[in-house]
Design an enzyme around this catalytic site. Structure first.
Site: not given
Ligand code: CO
Length: 164
Positions: A48, A90-91, A132, A136
């Site tokens: 991310q 989710c960011l 979660h 990713h």
């Molecule tokens: Co996320």
């Protein structure tokens, strides 16, 4: 650090294991934790922030209780139990929420920042965040696992449904 948003390519790549537990890793982890708290999240995975390495940081309290912080290097789920519905955000997918079916409880094997091997049994909200974040690391976003997406105004998001 800047949080990448879908459809950024880094979010879709498979991440690689960390082999050196050095000061560079610890500095990177500190920056990830800071970025997670600044973003108001309960979890963050290295892809991310554009780094395709197997590093996740998690705090189910969103920073309210810093002793709840967990740093997991090269995490792997080795056992799954039961099934639970979770409403997730989710960011990297801001403004969307959706219901995902997750395992209710998981055993996860990982290394600490200093390279010690640990096993944790997690249940409920913590287990959901772990799943979660590990998704990713495999290039999977929660939106891949939902049948219908909801657009939810940020104000209405309850504390228990924070983003990761
Ligand atoms: Co996320």
């Amino acid at each position: 650090m800047e949080i990448l948003r879908s459809p950024d390519k880094a979010l879709r790549q498979k991440s690689e294991d960390i082999s050196f537990f050095d000061d560079f890793l610890r500095m990177f982890v500190d920056l990830m934790v800071e970025t997670m708290y600044e973003g108001g999240g309960v979890g963050l995975a290295a892809p991310q922030v554009g780094v395709n390495r197997n590093v996740i940081v998690i705090d189910p309290t969103g920073g309210d209780d810093s002793s709840a912080l967990k740093v997991m290097i090269n995490p792997k789920i080795i056992t799954r139990r039961g099934s639970i519905e979770s409403e997730e955000g989710c960011l990297s997918v801001p403004g969307f929420r959706g219901t995902v079916t997750r395992s209710e409880s998981v055993d996860v094997e990982y290394f600490t920042q200093t390279g010690e091997k640990q096993t944790l049994t997690a249940t409920g909200f913590l287990a959901i965040i772990i799943q979660h974040e590990i998704d990713h690391l495999h290039g999977i976003l929660f939106v891949d696992r939902v049948s219908s997406l909801k657009i939810t105004p940020k104000k209405k998001v309850k504390a228990a449904e924070k983003t990761a």
